[in-house]
Motif scaffolding. Structure first.
Motif, short mmCIF file in Angstrom:
data_model
loop_
_atom_site.label_atom_id
_atom_site.label_comp_id
_atom_site.label_asym_id
_atom_site.label_seq_id
_atom_site.Cartn_x
_atom_site.Cartn_y
_atom_site.Cartn_z
N UNK A 153 17.98 -31.35 -42.69
CA UNK A 153 19.20 -31.98 -42.23
C UNK A 153 19.00 -33.12 -41.26
N UNK A 154 17.75 -33.46 -40.93
CA UNK A 154 17.46 -34.53 -39.96
C UNK A 154 18.37 -34.42 -38.73
N UNK A 190 15.73 -19.95 -40.13
CA UNK A 190 14.57 -19.27 -40.70
C UNK A 190 13.27 -19.78 -40.11
N UNK A 191 13.25 -21.06 -39.74
CA UNK A 191 12.06 -21.66 -39.15
C UNK A 191 11.94 -21.37 -37.65
N UNK A 192 12.92 -20.63 -37.11
CA UNK A 192 12.88 -20.27 -35.69
C UNK A 192 13.57 -21.24 -34.76
N UNK A 193 14.35 -22.17 -35.30
CA UNK A 193 15.07 -23.13 -34.48
C UNK A 193 16.47 -22.62 -34.17
N UNK A 194 16.93 -22.89 -32.95
CA UNK A 194 18.34 -22.65 -32.62
C UNK A 194 19.09 -23.92 -32.97
N UNK A 239 29.84 -29.81 -46.24
CA UNK A 239 29.92 -28.53 -45.52
C UNK A 239 28.88 -27.55 -46.06
N UNK A 240 28.76 -27.47 -47.38
CA UNK A 240 27.76 -26.58 -47.98
C UNK A 240 26.34 -26.99 -47.61
N UNK A 241 26.07 -28.28 -47.67
CA UNK A 241 24.74 -28.77 -47.30
C UNK A 241 24.43 -28.45 -45.84
N UNK A 242 25.43 -28.60 -44.96
CA UNK A 242 25.25 -28.26 -43.54
C UNK A 242 24.88 -26.79 -43.37
N UNK A 243 25.57 -25.91 -44.09
CA UNK A 243 25.28 -24.46 -44.00
C UNK A 243 23.85 -24.16 -44.43
N UNK A 244 23.42 -24.78 -45.51
CA UNK A 244 22.06 -24.57 -46.01
C UNK A 244 21.03 -25.06 -45.00
N UNK A 245 21.26 -26.24 -44.42
CA UNK A 245 20.32 -26.78 -43.44
C UNK A 245 20.24 -25.92 -42.19
#
Length: 139
Positions: A48-49, A107-111, A95-101
């Motif tokens: 999502x940059x 999953x990568x451990x980022x908040x 909106x869907x793309x935002x949810x996926x990102x």
């Protein structure tokens, strides 16, 4: 209701809408820097940059435009009457793309912190920004 601009004029107008270094984004960046936070911008290696990345805190911040990202219940997020089906598809796709990102970043451990354009309007921005500092400090 027909568009008052020709297709070429509308295309030119839409192409001038910025996606980086917007006023809300610059406002948040200045506030964070003034409060001692150091960050990176628009990291392409993260899903999502994210607009702002604080590697020390492992936090990704997205500053979303209410219209473009479909902010529910917001007066700035109304779907235009003209070409309604196109805009409905476009915004729901965002909106869907935002949810996926967000899910990938988690999953990568980022908040992930999402700040909406309407939260940065003059009457709300002090509270929003002070809440951001609190959220960053309460890891």
């Amino acid at each position: 209701m027909a568009d008052v601009l020709s297709q070429e004029q509308r295309s030119r107008c839409m192409s001038h809408i910025k996606s980086k270094n917007t006023k809300p984004e610059v406002l948040v960046r200045r506030f964070l820097f003034a409060n001692g936070f150091r960050f990176r911008l628009h990291r392409k290696d993260l899903p999502g940059n994210p607009d702002i990345v604080l590697p020390k805190y492992k936090v990704a911040i997205f500053i979303n435009g209410c219209f473009w990202h479909g902010h529910r219940g917001c007066k700035y997020a109304t779907i235009p009457v003209n070409n309604h089906d196109f805009w409905q598809t476009k915004i729901s796709g965002n909106v869907e793309r935002d949810k996926i990102n967000v899910a990938k970043l988690n999953e990568m451990g980022w908040r992930v912190i999402e700040i909406w354009q309407c939260q940065l309007k003059p009457k709300n921005n002090e509270l929003t920004l002070s809440n951001l500092i609190t959220e960053l400090q309460n890891e």
